[in-house]
Enzyme design. Structure first.
Site, mmCIF file in Angstrom:
data_model
loop_
_atom_site.group_PDB
_atom_site.id
_atom_site.type_symbol
_atom_site.label_atom_id
_atom_site.label_comp_id
_atom_site.label_asym_id
_atom_site.label_seq_id
_atom_site.Cartn_x
_atom_site.Cartn_y
_atom_site.Cartn_z
ATOM 1 N N SER A 147 -25.262 29.443 19.251
ATOM 2 C CA SER A 147 -24.395 29.633 20.419
ATOM 3 C C SER A 147 -23.406 30.786 20.279
ATOM 4 O O SER A 147 -22.752 31.171 21.254
ATOM 5 C CB SER A 147 -23.672 28.328 20.763
ATOM 6 O OG SER A 147 -22.636 28.092 19.867
ATOM 7 N N LYS A 171 -15.662 23.039 24.067
ATOM 8 C CA LYS A 171 -15.449 24.480 23.965
ATOM 9 C C LYS A 171 -14.482 24.976 25.038
ATOM 10 O O LYS A 171 -13.619 25.822 24.775
ATOM 11 C CB LYS A 171 -16.800 25.205 24.108
ATOM 12 C CG LYS A 171 -17.696 25.089 22.874
ATOM 13 C CD LYS A 171 -19.066 25.677 23.146
ATOM 14 C CE LYS A 171 -19.908 25.768 21.874
ATOM 15 N NZ LYS A 171 -21.261 26.278 22.158
HETATM 16 CA CA CA Z 1 -26.274 24.708 20.464
#
Ligand code: CA
Ligand code: CA
Ligand code: CA
Ligand code: CA
Ligand code: CA
Ligand code: CA
Ligand code: CA
Ligand code: CA
Ligand code: CA
Ligand code: CA
Ligand code: CA
Ligand code: CA
Lengths: 190, 190, 190, 190, 190, 190
Positions: free
Chosen positions: A95, A138
């Site tokens: 990511s 996040k």
């Molecule tokens: Ca991921």
């Protein structure tokens, strides 16, 4: 304690987003480009998936180098070093792909990246942005770090829609299908 | 028994600080720079995190080489060797980052480092100094070794404030946010 | 059975001292220097610490090469091979550092090493000699091998003082703080 | 959710077919060809068998390069990078052989590959196509992804015949004994 | 069944002796020297100790190359390959050292080695021959293979003396302190 | 199901014989020779013994290259790739040695190999053919694949004699002591 966003826009430093089972955090990706012979260094206890993600990113950049006026022999005459502090903490996963690619292109071209932008997303060799997990944690971490704009994969739109209005308040969410969508937002307008 | 500080200021030798669950110690980092072909050697049973920390340090130095009048081809025409005695003792962690960077820059530029200065802190690719642990044990070890000035990360200020006045007596504490803050203190004034 | 000292002074062969829980032994370190392209070979089942110790030694020698009239391109135009018989016995630890360094410098310069000298001590990148263990067993082994002079680290002086007069009888003990202290004793006077 | 086929024909992107005990999926193989020095990179958590399969594919292409007007020094003056998203998912087995070979030859020659074609099959060094498993799950996944034409090994004909008419409805099945049989179908007619 | 000795003297093939807990055997060491770029290949499932032993042997030969009229650039312009059939059987230990060295020097110089000679012994970097084990089993195996002359380390003399007269009948035992002692016996007189 | 022999004689493809506890099989070894820089690639999940066997084979070929009119710089200006389908099946052991050597020499010289010949045997660096196991299962597999001539090591003669007349009917057995014995049979007469 949450890390705060940087105070000023810089070249080669980009804010990414990470999450674990105990919550989210931001992580700052640093890239130095130096005269050299084409070496590609990756430090900060990066796992295999993350290293491959960086390689996909640099290959993407090489494949579009003309578009950014990067000279033909740039990559054989420079070394590129990606480092992610904190050096003792193992990091992995795909990511951070878009974040590493953005930081590399910033360092290569000398374009500044906005300090109030954070981003997350897998990058493919062709610059596509693939969906990732942990959006809630996040987004929260980005907000706590003082970030204003968060770039996320277009294919994560549904995950963002499910977040509470509270979390999204004062945060601009940008949906990206390609890394170019992110670069348009992240690079400081000259 | 605690190792004592060196008797005189030297080029390429810098005192770091380490700690384990059984207490703190100083460790002396040695750097030799030799005519060569760009090899980077790390010996003394250094772990992965410590080796990556050294790589971040050397990349930082390469990225600011102009500022230190280091010729363009210096790094491809020399080998750099970092060794940390005692060679049988495994060492790891990011906290020797600033010490290794200071020792390398000393060896490269020929500037002497003060024998009465010790330091600890993680270094990033961009020369920022990040906080580390074990401040109490490290400070005590520095004192016992006869050190006068200890450079610590600015972000460890709170940890230093919590130390007893007894420990800090006769010790100058310098807070560093970047490696440049440390170099100003550690290099002997010419 | 104890190995005996060599019968005559030779170039590139130096007697070291080892010990295990069941006693001490001498070990003969052999170095060949051949026209080549800068390879550095280490054989005889040497462990990681011992290999790093050899690397510290060769870097030290390279850093003082002018002082020994070694030409600038010597190390890129020769291969250096260190071998420690008996090839099936695993060996490790830093205490053969000074022995390997002495054998290498002998082979490089062509100076003979005294067959009646043995030595033990960790070497640092800067040529300092650090203390090691097993002094009693090593001293006894040296004596049984017919050695006359044993070089030990200056910081092991106390360990030597604790040995019985019986062991030290007819043995000259030389305390060394740097490898140069050892070379002065070990090289045959021309 | 099943991945959909690409919207348009592209150079260097080819749709493969995978299956596990829980069902089939399509996977998109991306290839970039860049000015370079002959490096061959494989990312996306590929296992040993899959990496060897890619090597067989590139050697096949090199052995028939004249037939495709590829210059003699092409492979030493370019780097080839194969990436298979999703980067965190381990992938292995020989059945992506024909897909990787097709994607590489597309990227090398600049010929577009039809977005509505998918393929599966082991490739040999001589370009033969060997049978693979999971035909039922793979065919179903191709159909769900919107694929019109599926290339399968000729030696899997019996497996295809055993599939229900329902699954094969609206799907063109092409049997291939060599990779050339597949290229004739997959490359867009100019 | 015991392998028999070769029928004729050859270049680059030398008979060694091995033993395990179930008895002794002879093993034939083959060496090819080819135009190349200095590679050193070791095949036949050789263990680490055996590989290092081969390296000691080749370094010894390089160090005495003048004495055998071997040109200065021989070792950078040729590849040397040592192979020990039977390729599936793991082999290790230092006792084939003298055999590998003899086979290499034979292949390099083109001198034939006597087919009725076998040998065993550790070789050091300086060409000394060190004692090894299994003398009884090895001697018996040599005899059964039709060997006439067996070279053994001088320091194994006592082990040979303890063997029965029966075993030693019709076998010439040659004691070697250096590899030169062996070469004098093994090379066919021209 | 048993693999059938190839339909026509080809360059660089040779039929070998394998066996496991559950029976024998044939395996087809493919070799491509390409303009390159001397790389030697081995794919198809080959084990260590099999890889070393391939290396012995190529060294043998290099040592007799003059006899086959192979130019001096052939091996530094070409890459050689050996692949054994089926890529997911692990393969090991020395018995494919003669098959790999024959396939390589065919690909290098451009000589065709008879499709109705199969072979098995360990090869040594000097081209000798050593005995192997599984003769019964291998012979049966060859027969079922439509093979007419099987080359086996001369030292396996007794094993062949023990096979039933039924198995050997219509099969020509060729005993080989050296790889040259095999090449005479396997290469198509021009
Ligand atoms: Ca991921
Ligand atoms: Ca953090
Ligand atoms: Ca200490
Ligand atoms: Ca720490
Ligand atoms: Ca001994
Ligand atoms: Ca010790
Ligand atoms: Ca998927
Ligand atoms: Ca399969
Ligand atoms: Ca045998
Ligand atoms: Ca032995
Ligand atoms: Ca089969
Ligand atoms: Ca076998």
């Amino acid at each position: 304690t949450f890390d705060k966003k940087n105070e000023k826009d810089e070249v080669g430093i980009v804010r990414g987003l990470a999450w674990t089972s105990v919550g989210g955090d931001t992580l700052e990706i640093e890239v130095n480009v130096m005269p050299g012979k084409g070496e590609f260094k990756l430090t900060g206890q990066l796992g295999d998936v993350m290293k491959e993600s960086a390689q996909a990113g640099i290959s993407y950049i090489r494949s579009v180098s003309e578009q950014y006026q990067i000279p033909d022999d740039f990559f054989t005459r420079h070394d590129i070093h990606i480092h992610i502090p904190e050096g003792a903490v193992p990091k992995d996963g795909p990511s951070a792909g878009v974040t590493m690619a953005t930081a590399m292109l910033s360092a290569i071209t000398g374009k500044k990246v906005r300090a109030d932008v954070a981003m997350t997303g897998e990058i493919t060799l062709r610059g596509r942005v693939l969906p990732i997990g942990g959006l809630k944690e996040k987004t929260l971490a980005a907000k706590n770090a003082g970030i204003r704009t968060v770039c996320v994969p277009g294919k994560n739109e549904k995950d963002i829609e499910e977040l509470s209005a509270e979390i999204k308040k004062d945060l601009e969410i940008v949906y990206a299908d390609t890394i170019e969508d992110i670069l348009k937002i992240a690079f400081v307008k000259e």
